[in-house]
Write a protein that holds these residues in place. Structure first.
Motif, PDB file in Angstrom:
ATOM      1  N   ALA A   1       0.830  -1.205   0.000  1.00  0.00           N
ATOM      2  CA  ALA A   1       0.000   0.000   0.000  1.00  0.00           C
ATOM      3  C   ALA A   1       0.865   1.256   0.000  1.00  0.00           C
ATOM      4  O   ALA A   1       0.637   2.190  -0.774  1.00  0.00           O
ATOM      5  CB  ALA A   1      -0.928  -0.001   1.209  1.00  0.00           C
TER       6      ALA A   1
ATOM      7  N   GLN B   1      -5.855  -4.688  -4.422  1.00  0.00           N
ATOM      8  CA  GLN B   1      -6.228  -3.526  -3.630  1.00  0.00           C
ATOM      9  C   GLN B   1      -5.118  -2.481  -3.626  1.00  0.00           C
ATOM     10  O   GLN B   1      -5.368  -1.280  -3.789  1.00  0.00           O
ATOM     11  CB  GLN B   1      -6.549  -3.955  -2.194  1.00  0.00           C
ATOM     12  CG  GLN B   1      -7.833  -4.752  -2.048  1.00  0.00           C
ATOM     13  CD  GLN B   1      -7.993  -5.306  -0.641  1.00  0.00           C
ATOM     14  OE1 GLN B   1      -7.053  -5.854  -0.066  1.00  0.00           O
ATOM     15  NE2 GLN B   1      -9.183  -5.158  -0.084  1.00  0.00           N
ATOM     16  N   SER B   2      -3.888  -2.906  -3.444  1.00  0.00           N
ATOM     17  CA  SER B   2      -2.760  -1.976  -3.411  1.00  0.00           C
ATOM     18  C   SER B   2      -2.546  -1.321  -4.770  1.00  0.00           C
ATOM     19  O   SER B   2      -2.184  -0.139  -4.843  1.00  0.00           O
ATOM     20  CB  SER B   2      -1.485  -2.707  -2.978  1.00  0.00           C
ATOM     21  OG  SER B   2      -1.590  -3.168  -1.640  1.00  0.00           O
TER      22      SER B   2
ATOM     23  N   HIS C   1      -8.985  -1.783   2.097  1.00  0.00           N
ATOM     24  CA  HIS C   1      -7.615  -2.285   2.172  1.00  0.00           C
ATOM     25  C   HIS C   1      -7.237  -2.542   3.633  1.00  0.00           C
ATOM     26  O   HIS C   1      -7.577  -1.746   4.516  1.00  0.00           O
ATOM     27  CB  HIS C   1      -6.654  -1.247   1.564  1.00  0.00           C
ATOM     28  CG  HIS C   1      -5.306  -1.796   1.251  1.00  0.00           C
ATOM     29  ND1 HIS C   1      -4.370  -2.100   2.221  1.00  0.00           N
ATOM     30  CD2 HIS C   1      -4.708  -2.095   0.057  1.00  0.00           C
ATOM     31  CE1 HIS C   1      -3.279  -2.557   1.646  1.00  0.00           C
ATOM     32  NE2 HIS C   1      -3.449  -2.559   0.340  1.00  0.00           N
TER      33      HIS C   1
END
Length: 486
Positions: A290, A413-414, A462
């Motif tokens: 992230a 997600q990242s 996330h």
């Protein structure tokens, strides 16, 4: 010290150290040294660090990671470390003329010898810093690293201003090692034993023999980059390539290195308690990707205006290289603690073979790319990153039973969050043109990108959003405490 408190001090140390190194590199590159001078120092430093693999017997990992350790054996460890490091220093000093002849660069003799002298000082900080990590005293480690980095970089800037050319950087290395040794000994004093006991150093030597092979292959893969580029493409190209690699690597270390350094002793404690490592590892992976992917996306997008603003027109050739090295860094962070976890779980022998495999790939890919062009050398970092990720993803997934579908979701997600972080800067560059983007536009794009990144963390649900929630709660609690009377 709790993991989050340790992480606070570790992150603070990384940020301060990065700020110091970054400011020094900008000042020196923009005002005092040219790419060829930086390239000459980079070759000398790379040669020294490749040879310095012989001094890395895994002392830090051994002290900070073993379940039980006798404090009275620390003097034995220090004596062994001194003997190895001083041997490295002697070899560097004696081999400097040969290296200068190999590259046909006489200036390498003095540079290599100065850097070699720093290894006389290095061992006096090694054992003490390992103790700080074992005790999770990252506040003490903060003062050691930040203090030595500040004094060393100030020395380099002052000497560059005085006209010492590449030698200013070498003297900065020596001063950094000296201050680090003194401050580490103040924090955790350890005296060498005149006659080290075989029964005490034997476990370290057994551990270190495997650790040495791992460090050797890793050092060849990482530190040989400047040597290969310098030999095939010359010192000017090396200066550009090393500046791009350093900027991407320093930023990557800034956003994730501190987290990883805290988690190593934390994972060691979980191992000793018999707890599974898959869940905390997935959380670490989520936080790493992230943060890192968003930062590297921003760095790649604004590479051209950033390089022009920071380093000036002499360094514009860094921009296309920085774009590709930043993308490569995204891959190298996708499987964090790729060496530490196998060591903690007793899989050193397997790790040695894996390291040799990926190191061979690193050297071969970069050497072939250098035969094409300097930009191809930078692009090769992405190709090598894919190979590196495939190797360690397969190994660690089996080793700690990582659910593949969970890993894939974290990556997706990242990636979405990273795209959101880079989108404002992409829009600004499109409408303004990269040649018209100055400091205000870069700051605006970075600020908007940060807000977009946080928003995407919550929209994508996330796992890293929990860390932001926790930080906000801590901040609110601190504000309430200050408002209370008395």
């Amino acid at each position: 010290m709790s993991i989050r408190r340790a992480a606070f001090w570790s992150v603070s140390g990384q940020y301060i150290t990065f700020a110091i190194q970054f400011a020094a590199s900008v000042i020196i590159s923009r005002f005092f040294l040219k790419p060829a001078e930086i390239g000459l120092f980079s070759i000398a430093l790379a040669a020294a660090m490749v040879l310095a693999i012989f001094q890395d017997m895994g002392v830090t990992r051994f002290i900070s990671g073993q379940p039980q350790m006798r404090r009275d054996a620390l003097g034995d460890y220090l004596t062994l470390t001194i003997g190895i490091a001083w041997s490295v220093a002697a070899i560097l000093i004696l081999s400097a003329p040969w290296l200068a002849s190999f590259y046909d660069q006489p200036g390498l003799v003095g540079l290599v010898r100065l850097i070699g002298l720093s290894y006389v000082l290095v061992p006096f900080a090694t054992v003490s810093c390992a103790l700080l990590i074992r005790d999770m005293d990252f506040r003490g480690l903060f003062w050691v690293n930040a203090g030595s980095g500040l004094v060393g970089n100030i020395t380099a800037v002052v000497l560059a201003f005085q006209g010492f050319s590449a030698f200013s950087l070498a003297w900065g290395v020596i001063v950094t090692a000296l201050i680090k040794a003194i401050s580490a000994q103040i924090m955790r004093p350890v005296a060498p034993r005149l006659r080290p006991r075989k029964k005490e150093v034997a476990p370290l030597l057994r551990f270190g023999s495997a650790s040495f092979l791992i460090s050797a292959s890793a050092a060849i893969g990482q530190r040989s980059q400047d040597l290969i580029v310098g030999f095939i493409l010359g010192i000017f190209a090396t200066g550009l390539f090393s500046r791009a690699s350093a900027l991407a690597g320093q930023l990557s270390m800034l956003v994730t290195g501190a987290i990883n350094s805290v988690f190593y002793p934390a994972f060691a404690r979980k191992r000793d308690a018999g707890e599974p490592l898959a869940e905390p590892y997935l959380h670490l992976m989520a936080c790493n990707t992230a943060l890192n992917w968003a930062a590297m996306t921003g760095l790649a997008v604004c590479a051209e205006p950033l390089v022009r603003l920071l380093y000036g027109e002499n360094w514009t050739g860094v921009a296309p290289l920085l774009f590709w090295t930043a993308i490569g860094e995204m891959l190298f962070i996708a499987m964090p603690l790729q060496m530490d976890i196998p060591i903690l779980l007793g899989r050193i022998r397997t790790l040695v073979w894996i390291n040799f495999l990926e190191t061979g790939a690193a050297v071969m890919i970069l050497a072939l790319a250098c035969l094409i062009s300097l930009e191809a050398a930078a692009i090769s970092r992405v190709l090598y990153g894919l190979v590196w990720w495939a190797i360690y993803a397969a190994f660690l997934t089996r080793l700690i039973d990582l659910p593949v579908w969970r890993v894939a979701i974290i990556y997706m997600q990242s990636a979405v969050c990273a795209l959101g972080a880079g989108l404002p800067m992409i829009v600004l560059l499109y409408y303004l043109g990269s040649e018209n983007v100055g400091l205000p536009a870069l700051l605006l794009g970075t600020g908007l990108g940060g807000l977009a990144w946080v928003a995407m963390l919550f929209l994508c649900r996330h796992p890293a959003r929990e860390e932001i929630r926790l930080a906000l709660n801590v901040a609110r609690g601190s504000l309430r405490a200050r408002r209370l009377p008395g």
